[in-house]
Design an enzyme around this catalytic site. Structure first.
Site, PDB file in Angstrom:
ATOM      1  N   LYS A   1      36.944  42.876  31.398  1.00  0.00           N
ATOM      2  CA  LYS A   1      35.491  43.078  31.456  1.00  0.00           C
ATOM      3  C   LYS A   1      35.112  44.543  31.726  1.00  0.00           C
ATOM      4  CE  LYS A   1      34.177  38.391  32.783  1.00  0.00           C
ATOM      5  NZ  LYS A   1      33.398  37.551  33.725  1.00  0.00           N
TER       6      LYS A   1
ATOM      7  N   ARG B   1      36.271  40.117  53.172  1.00  0.00           N
ATOM      8  CA  ARG B   1      37.408  40.509  53.988  1.00  0.00           C
ATOM      9  C   ARG B   1      37.500  42.021  54.094  1.00  0.00           C
ATOM     10  NH1 ARG B   1      40.832  38.607  50.960  1.00  0.00           N
ATOM     11  NH2 ARG B   1      41.723  40.499  50.073  1.00  0.00           N
ATOM     12  N   THR B   2      37.255  42.724  52.984  1.00  0.00           N
ATOM     13  CA  THR B   2      37.312  44.189  52.961  1.00  0.00           C
ATOM     14  C   THR B   2      35.886  44.735  52.984  1.00  0.00           C
ATOM     15  OG1 THR B   2      39.280  44.017  51.569  1.00  0.00           O
ATOM     16  CG2 THR B   2      38.254  46.179  51.739  1.00  0.00           C
TER      17      THR B   2
ATOM     18  N   ARG C   1      34.811  47.488  50.313  1.00  0.00           N
ATOM     19  CA  ARG C   1      34.551  46.966  48.961  1.00  0.00           C
ATOM     20  C   ARG C   1      33.142  46.398  48.875  1.00  0.00           C
ATOM     21  NH1 ARG C   1      38.269  44.850  44.704  1.00  0.00           N
ATOM     22  NH2 ARG C   1      36.966  43.689  43.263  1.00  0.00           N
TER      23      ARG C   1
ATOM     24  N   ILE D   1      31.121  28.886  42.835  1.00  0.00           N
ATOM     25  CA  ILE D   1      31.335  29.127  41.398  1.00  0.00           C
ATOM     26  C   ILE D   1      32.664  28.557  40.910  1.00  0.00           C
ATOM     27  CG2 ILE D   1      29.880  31.189  41.464  1.00  0.00           C
ATOM     28  CD1 ILE D   1      32.448  32.843  40.952  1.00  0.00           C
TER      29      ILE D   1
ATOM     30  N   GLY E   1      29.982  24.700  40.385  1.00  0.00           N
ATOM     31  CA  GLY E   1      30.231  25.902  39.598  1.00  0.00           C
ATOM     32  C   GLY E   1      30.219  25.737  38.098  1.00  0.00           C
TER      33      GLY E   1
END
Length: 280
Positions: A66, A153-154, A157, A220, A243
């Site tokens: 993508k 978690r990060t 990011r 999703i 989802g």
């Protein structure tokens, strides 16, 4: 009208896109084909050349290309450029233009079931900060929510998402633990990671002990159809959004870009669910 469409990705043998777009063509009485073009990254450029030589009307792009596909395109829709990913390409007057229908398709799928959740005062929590989350966050920003928080978690990011927001939006970046502790404040939870997908069906990204009654919880992941997270949400009085609806709505939006035709999904959601259950 005769359509030549396809999908680029790897691996894609399991893809439902040929079936979905075949349903759209049948519904509108359009002749055409939707082919799979599975390719390695080293051969991506050659695959794009092949599609140009075939003069296809358009194609979809799925993981892991993508982002990579963007260098082969002549033009980008502004939202696709901002998101940094393309999942739909259309041929217009000999040029390739890239779009991203994931986020807008997702929003359409939720609106079809829970239009009441799209009130500016409702607080949204996005779980995860991957590629899917990026498109969904951008689409939710355009729905005029006042508050859309992101748990990941990060943390760094997740902070990169702030470049996608508008001035009217408040976004706080949280850890999953922080999100769990203040869950009762949120009206709409969106789970965007692969956590809970087959075969790891017992996994949940967060616990829902503090879930607000009647909150909408969306996942999703569509295999299994009802994830462990959605099962817990239902038990705790939440309303659940599955989802697989996103699959159909993002495809519908891509088909509209290619054809300028409105499909209408009457009956197709049930058919897709039956297919995913192996009963169609």
């Amino acid at each position: 009208m005769t359509l030549a469409l396809g999908l680029i990705g790897y691996p894609i043998g399991h893809s439902l896109s040929p079936w979905i777009h075949g349903q759209f063509m049948d519904k509108l009485g359009i002749d055409g084909e939707y082919r799979l073009y599975e390719t390695t990254k080293a051969n991506l450029g050659e695959t794009v050349k092949l599609l140009k030589s075939k003069q296809v009307d358009g194609f979809n792009v799925t993981v892991p290309y993508k982002q990579d596909i963007m260098e082969y395109l002549d033009e980008l829709d502004p939202d696709a450029e901002k998101i940094g990913a393309v999942n739909t390409v259309v041929s217009k007057n000999g040029t390739w233009k890239g779009y991203n229908t994931d986020g807008q398709g997702y929003v359409r799928s939720v609106k079809s079931d829970f239009p009441d959740v799209f009130r500016p005062e409702n607080k949204v929590l996005l779980l995860g900060a991957g590629g899917a989350a990026r498109g969904i966050y951008r689409a939710l920003v355009q729905e005029n929510f006042a508050s859309i928080d992101i748990a990941n978690r990060t943390i760094d990011r997740a902070k990169s998402f702030l470049e996608l927001k508008e001035n009217h939006i408040e976004t706080t970046i949280l850890s999953f633990e922080e999100a769990e502790s203040m869950l009762e404040h949120y009206d709409f939870l969106v789970q965007t990671t692969s956590v809970g997908m087959k075969p790891n069906i017992d996994s949940k990204i967060i616990a829902l002990n503090k879930l607000k009654h009647d909150a909408v919880v969306s996942d999703i992941v569509y295999q299994p159809l009802v994830t462990s997270l959605l099962q817990e949400a239902k038990v705790r009085g939440g309303r659940i959004h599955q989802g697989y609806a996103m699959l159909l709505y993002q495809a519908e939006l891509a088909f509209e870009i290619w054809t300028n035709e409105t499909v209408g999904l009457d009956g197709l959601l049930n058919k897709l669910e039956l297919r995913l259950r192996g009963k169609e």
